[in-house]
Design a protein around this motif. Structure first.
Motif, short mmCIF file in Angstrom:
data_model
loop_
_atom_site.label_atom_id
_atom_site.label_comp_id
_atom_site.label_asym_id
_atom_site.label_seq_id
_atom_site.Cartn_x
_atom_site.Cartn_y
_atom_site.Cartn_z
N PRO A 1 7.36 -12.04 4.81
CA PRO A 1 6.25 -12.22 5.73
C PRO A 1 6.51 -11.60 7.10
CG PRO A 1 7.49 -14.24 5.57
CD PRO A 1 8.12 -13.29 4.62
N HIS A 2 5.43 -11.40 7.80
CA HIS A 2 5.52 -10.91 9.17
C HIS A 2 5.66 -12.13 10.08
CE1 HIS A 2 4.16 -9.21 13.01
NE2 HIS A 2 4.57 -8.07 12.51
N PRO A 3 6.51 -12.07 11.09
CA PRO A 3 6.68 -13.27 11.91
C PRO A 3 5.45 -13.71 12.69
CG PRO A 3 8.02 -11.43 12.71
CD PRO A 3 7.46 -11.00 11.43
N LEU A 4 4.56 -12.74 13.05
CA LEU A 4 3.43 -13.14 13.89
C LEU A 4 2.12 -13.22 13.13
CD1 LEU A 4 4.06 -11.24 17.20
CD2 LEU A 4 4.46 -13.60 16.66
N LEU B 1 7.93 -8.20 20.17
CA LEU B 1 7.69 -8.41 18.74
C LEU B 1 6.26 -7.99 18.38
CD1 LEU B 1 8.73 -9.36 16.11
CD2 LEU B 1 8.33 -11.70 16.76
N GLU B 2 5.34 -8.24 19.32
CA GLU B 2 3.96 -7.85 19.04
C GLU B 2 3.81 -6.34 18.99
OE1 GLU B 2 3.36 -10.12 22.18
OE2 GLU B 2 1.83 -11.44 21.41
N GLY B 3 4.68 -5.64 19.75
CA GLY B 3 4.53 -4.19 19.81
C GLY B 3 5.33 -3.47 18.77
N THR B 4 5.99 -4.20 17.85
CA THR B 4 6.81 -3.54 16.84
C THR B 4 5.92 -3.14 15.68
OG1 THR B 4 8.44 -5.19 17.41
CG2 THR B 4 8.93 -3.76 15.56
N ALA C 1 0.80 -1.21 0.00
CA ALA C 1 0.00 0.00 0.00
C ALA C 1 0.84 1.27 0.00
CB ALA C 1 -0.94 -0.01 1.21
N GLY C 2 2.14 1.15 -0.18
CA GLY C 2 2.96 2.35 -0.34
C GLY C 2 2.99 3.20 0.90
N ALA C 3 2.67 4.47 0.71
CA ALA C 3 2.79 5.40 1.82
C ALA C 3 1.83 5.08 2.96
CB ALA C 3 2.54 6.82 1.32
N TRP C 4 0.76 4.33 2.66
CA TRP C 4 -0.24 4.05 3.69
C TRP C 4 -0.09 2.64 4.25
CZ3 TRP C 4 -1.02 6.30 -1.02
CH2 TRP C 4 -1.27 7.68 -0.99
N SER C 5 1.05 2.00 4.01
CA SER C 5 1.23 0.64 4.50
C SER C 5 1.17 0.55 6.00
CB SER C 5 2.58 0.07 4.07
OG SER C 5 2.87 0.42 2.79
N GLY C 6 1.60 1.64 6.64
CA GLY C 6 1.58 1.62 8.10
C GLY C 6 0.16 1.47 8.61
N GLN C 7 -0.78 2.19 7.98
CA GLN C 7 -2.17 2.11 8.46
C GLN C 7 -2.74 0.72 8.20
OE1 GLN C 7 -4.12 5.09 6.21
NE2 GLN C 7 -2.89 6.73 7.09
N VAL C 8 -2.42 0.17 7.02
CA VAL C 8 -2.93 -1.17 6.70
C VAL C 8 -2.38 -2.20 7.69
CG1 VAL C 8 -2.91 -2.98 4.96
CG2 VAL C 8 -3.26 -0.64 4.28
N ALA C 9 -1.10 -2.02 8.02
CA ALA C 9 -0.50 -2.97 8.97
C ALA C 9 -1.17 -2.85 10.34
CB ALA C 9 1.00 -2.73 9.09
N GLU C 10 -1.53 -1.63 10.71
CA GLU C 10 -2.19 -1.47 12.01
C GLU C 10 -3.54 -2.13 12.04
OE1 GLU C 10 -0.48 2.70 13.60
OE2 GLU C 10 -2.65 2.39 13.65
N LEU C 11 -4.23 -2.13 10.89
CA LEU C 11 -5.52 -2.82 10.83
C LEU C 11 -5.37 -4.29 11.14
CD1 LEU C 11 -7.17 -1.46 7.58
CD2 LEU C 11 -7.94 -1.10 9.90
N ALA C 12 -4.21 -4.84 10.75
CA ALA C 12 -4.01 -6.27 11.00
C ALA C 12 -3.49 -6.54 12.40
CB ALA C 12 -3.04 -6.85 9.97
N GLY C 13 -3.35 -5.48 13.16
CA GLY C 13 -2.91 -5.68 14.54
C GLY C 13 -1.42 -5.72 14.72
N ILE C 14 -0.68 -5.27 13.71
CA ILE C 14 0.77 -5.25 13.85
C ILE C 14 1.13 -4.01 14.64
CG2 ILE C 14 2.91 -5.03 12.57
CD1 ILE C 14 1.61 -6.50 10.33
N GLY C 15 1.80 -4.17 15.74
CA GLY C 15 2.18 -3.01 16.53
C GLY C 15 1.31 -2.79 17.74
#
Lengths: 480, 459
Positions: free
Chosen positions: A418-421, A306-309, A285-299
């Motif tokens: 891939p993401h580890p979790l 590791l869960e909080g990264t 998702a380019g510049a908005w990848s951070g938001q998409v990753a947050e939707l999946a619970g990353i961070g």
């Protein structure tokens, strides 16, 4: 006689048509109704998809094996390689979801389009080499790739350096990039319009560097990928339905691993959404990848674990200016990157140039919108340009635009793999300004990871997500 | 027979009146008990049939199929438990009711004496199956699949109704036990060919025959797991059973009518096996393999020798269990990865080794490894086909090889090799799933000891 009768009939037909159009459109209405009825019958017959209640053709399918979030050049590249590397053909169903079909804010279309191999990280060099090779042979690749006029100008990329990075030179030679170093005198000889004041060394790519039209690549990839059977959908990903399970690592720590089951794709300007059941999600998702990753619970987790990264990709606005300078350097102008960070390249044949400069950390513009700050050019870019190329002291800015970098705040290099979790989310993002030039290679790497379980052509294991948790920065020294 | 039918009917109030946490348990256990009640029927002490009433009878052909039907209901209920989890209680009960209704119709079909009763229930089985496929199936294509399924079968069986009514008026009775004596071979008139066609077409569509098989991959792939299981295991066998019964009364002088269907079956058997080699969707592969196995059954029934009838019956029972088992295994994959594509979930042996053992046994029975009952069926059919026409051994041999090829391809792609990264946190196998696989395999393996019970009337 027969022909005469036909002519008469045709004539009458023309007259009849003329009469009806004059009367104001009763005939076109009728043909529209007929075609609508035909469409309805066609959709109800076996062989077509049929929903008895309402028309769902704008919605994505209810099930797709791979969902690629983001339809820019990286997402399309992943889709292309997935379809190309799958055995047997037609095995995987791929869906590309993009919020904006006009690509008005996507970084791909707004990019300057340069490609270079002059990086310090070996993986970056390999990625760019592969991409250049792909772009050169793009028209002879698979049969039926629509002719893409990329305009790959294999001109040269000159990086003017103030100190010698011998490490860079060695790794460039090792990877096979053809670069030569020039002293200030050689530089003056080759490009007489340069002012070599303050230059210690210049590195000058002999082959495989230059620029191309990113919009052409995007459209070419899009058409090719559609012909290979990838589905497109315009919508925004609003939610991932996940299920989690608690597991223990080998050292006894508890981690929560997640699996994405469904992607909720919301339609534009409406509340309607479609849950797409999927096996894999690729975050491009380019510049908005951070938001998409947050939707999946990353961070979402205690910091330091590791869960909080989080995925440290955020949008950063960069300006690009287009100016005209009649006394400027001629056709042999390379893509020039100055010691101060300003860069420019020739655009077209009429003494037009495109260029800009990356702002420092303190002067980062607000990424809320894509408004251009013209004072930035006056204060920060023009002085450096005028210093390096004296002809640029008199230039006229014709237009300017702004685009986003998908800026990786950790180490400005991409995240791949891939993401580890969250086990079935793969990343292909965060390339901070050199994503377009590495897109074909990154697409192939992600497709190999998905289909074969490991990187095969280029080993990108140093660019995996886990480096954010382990704190291993993969630094690139030659950043523009 | 009422001692089986009445309890099955009473399963419906049991489902609706159970508490929410006991619905699945009650229905599973009681349907298992009913299948136990069915077992004494297997004790067939004479060559003729066991005539229980004016309406119902059971002989050594219908008993194995009846046993298969009653055995499959608890298995279907066990298999549906996971994907029905998120539905409301009323929906769950409705789903189970559909399955029970289907069961009732199937029991009555297999034990019917009158051919008209057989026909009515044959058609009645379509309704609950259609509801299961179209309401609870996976994707939008299920509506298409339902239409194909319904109309193919209906169109095929309307001529059957006409033929049955005609035979009733000419012969006087359609009692299955009587018609074999009432029907006399006559001089051939061309109307007899039409009559033959009318009788056979319904069952050919149901089997399915190669040219009329389009509904099967669609219906199998789009149906939920219980729908796939019952379709593969039993509904296809309805066609075989019907053909076996009807051939007893058909005029032997019109046997030449079988040639086109023999050709279609021989060729179709090889074709559908080859299609399996190129399939990427797991359920689709198993569906096409069903067509291939059933083509063998059609051929066996059409040549009408004692050995071939024995082979057909054995193959029907064996294929029912094997196909249903393969669908359950594919479903366990699908529930974890949410994708039916084979290449996206590979290397499962490292993660779920017990499930690999079930996959291995299922694959071995599917490719008719001796001494499984699949082999007995295939071998009898092959041998009798060879004696009918020497040339057919080539095609049959090719089919056996290709069957082995695609079965092993399916096994190796899903189980062996390096696992894909994104499956390493799938849930381990539930006890319920292992029970399901074992309950499928146990009859398959135990029947090896005494295959006589599934060899049908000609033994």
């Amino acid at each position: 006689m027969f022909r005469g009768a036909l002519w008469l009939l045709a004539g009458r037909g023309c007259v009849g048509r003329g009469l009806s159009t004059r009367s104001g459109g009763s005939t076109p209405d009728w043909t529209e109704k007929v075609s609508e009825i035909k469409k309805k019958i066609q959709s109800a017959l076996p062989g077509g998809s049929w929903d008895p209640l309402y028309d769902t053709s704008h919605l994505p399918p209810e099930h797709s094996d791979v969902v690629i979030v983001g339809g820019g050049v990286l997402g399309l590249s992943v889709a292309y390689w997935l379809k190309r590397l799958e055995k047997p053909r037609g095995a995987i169903k791929v869906l590309v979801v993009d919020r904006d079909h006009t690509y008005s804010q996507a970084s791909t279309g707004l990019s300057v389009g340069g490609i270079r191999q002059q990086f310090s990280l070996p993986e970056n060099i390999q990625l760019s080499l592969f991409s250049v090779d792909f772009l050169r042979n793009i028209n002879v690749r698979a049969v039926k790739f629509p002719l893409v006029e990329l305009g790959l100008h294999c001109s040269l990329y000159t990086l003017i350096l103030t100190n010698i990075h011998t490490g860079t030179r060695v790794s460039l030679r090792q990877e096979g990039a053809k670069v030569c170093l020039m002293s200030p005198e050689q530089l003056q000889n080759k490009f007489p319009w340069i002012n070599t004041d303050g230059v210690a060394l210049a590195s000058y790519g002999l082959e495989g560097e230059g620029w191309f039209d990113p919009w052409c690549l995007l459209q070419g990839l899009r058409r090719k990928v559609q012909s290979l059977g990838v589905l497109f959908c315009q919508g925004e990903v609003t939610r991932f339905s996940t299920s989690s399970s608690r597991m223990q690592t080998s050292s006894g720590n508890e981690v929560t691993m997640k699996r994405i089951h469904e992607v909720h794709v919301k339609m534009d300007h409406s509340l309607e959404y479609q849950p797409v059941e999927c096996a894999l999600v690729i975050n491009a998702a380019g510049a908005w990848s951070g938001q998409v990753a947050e939707l999946a619970g990353i961070g979402k987790g205690p910091p330091g674990t590791l869960e909080g990264t989080r995925l440290p990709v955020e949008p950063r606005k960069r300006y690009v200016y287009f100016w005209h300078c009649p006394e400027g350097p001629g056709l042999e102008t390379p893509f020039m990157a100055d010691t101060s960070g300003a860069y420019f390249r020739r655009e077209g044949l009429g003494h037009n140039y495109v260029g800009g400069c990356s702002p420092t950390e303190e002067e980062e513009p607000d990424p809320g919108n894509l408004e251009v700050d013209h004072d930035f050019f006056q204060d920060k870019v023009w002085p450096h340009l005028a210093h390096r190329v004296p002809a640029f002291q008199s230039l006229k800015v014709r237009s300017a635009w702004a685009g986003y970098y998908d800026y990786n705040t950790f180490d400005q290099n991409g995240v791949v793999g891939p993401h580890p979790l969250v086990v079935n989310m793969y990343f292909a993002t965060g390339f901070s300004g050199h994503g377009l030039q590495q897109a074909p290679a990154v697409g192939r790497a992600v497709a190999e990871m998905v289909l074969k379980g490991q990187f095969q052509t280029i080993d990108l294991s140093s660019l995996l997500f886990s480096r954010f948790y382990l704190g291993e920065k993969v630094e690139e020294r030659n950043i523009i | 027979m009422l001692k089986i039918i009445i309890p099955t009917i009473m399963l419906i109030p049991l489902t609706w009146l159970s508490k929410s946490n006991m619905v699945w348990i009650n229905s599973t256990i009681y349907s298992l008990v009913i299948s136990m009640v069915c077992l004494p029927l297997m004790n067939q002490f004479c060559d003729n049939s066991l005539n229980l009433s004016m309406l119902f009878f059971s002989d050594s052909l219908s008993t194995p199929l009846l046993m298969l039907t009653t055995w499959l209901l608890p298995l279907m209920i066990i298999a549906s438990q996971y994907h029905m989890n998120k539905e409301s209680l009323a929906r769950k009960k409705l789903y189970i009711t559909m399955m029970i209704l289907l069961q009732i119709f199937l029991i009555m079909t297999f034990s019917a004496t009158e051919l008209i009763m057989f026909y009515i229930l044959f058609e009645a089985t379509l309704v609950p199956t259609l509801i299961i496929i179209t309401r609870w199936g996976g994707q939008t294509e299920r509506l298409n699949a339902g239409i194909y399924f319904l109309f193919y079968t209906l169109a095929g069986s309307l001529p059957l109704l006409v033929a049955l009514v005609y035979t009733q008026t000419t012969l006087g009775s359609l009692n299955m036990l009587l018609i074999q004596y009432l029907a006399e071979p006559t001089v051939h008139i061309w109307g007899d060919s039409l009559l033959w066609l009318a009788f056979m077409l319904a069952f050919m569509v149901k089997m399915p025959l190669y040219g009329l098989h389009l509904w099967l991959p669609k219906a199998h792939v789009e149906a939920p797991i219980a729908g796939s299981m019952v379709l593969a295991a039993i509904l296809l066998k309805l066609g075989g059973y019907g053909m076996l019964r009807i051939t007893a009364m058909l005029n032997p002088t019109i046997n030449f009518m079988m040639y086109p269907f023999m050709m279609l079956s021989l060729w179709g058997m090889v074709m559908t096996s080859s299609i399996c080699l190129r399939q990427t969707d797991l359920k689709s592969l198993i569906a096409y393999s069903s067509v291939s196995h059933m083509a063998l059954v059609i051929m066996a029934i059409l040549i009408q020798t004692p050995w071939s009838f024995m082979g057909a019956t054995a193959l029907m029972v064996a294929h029912g269990l094997t196909s249903s088992l393969l669908f359950c295994l594919a479903n366990s994959n699908y529930e974890r990865t949410h994708s039916r594509t084979m290449i996206l979930a590979r290397g499962l042996q490292t993660i779920l080794p017990l499930m690999t053992a079930w996959w291995l046994l299922a694959s071995l029975t599917n490719l008719a490894l001796p001494p499984s009952i699949n082999l007995i069926g295939e071998l009898f059919v092959t041998v009798s086909m060879f004696s009918w026409s020497n040339f057919s051994i080539i095609l049959l041999g090719i089919n056996i090889v290709i069957t082995a090829l695609y079965t092993l391809y399916m096994l190796i792609t899903t189980q062996r090799g390096k696992y894909t990264y994104h499956i390493h946190n799938i849930k381990p196998s539930y006890t319920r799933e292992n029970t399901l696989m074992l309950l499928h395999l146990a009859p398959l393996l135990l029947l090896m000891i005494k295959p006589k019970i599934i060899l049908g009337t000609m033994y």
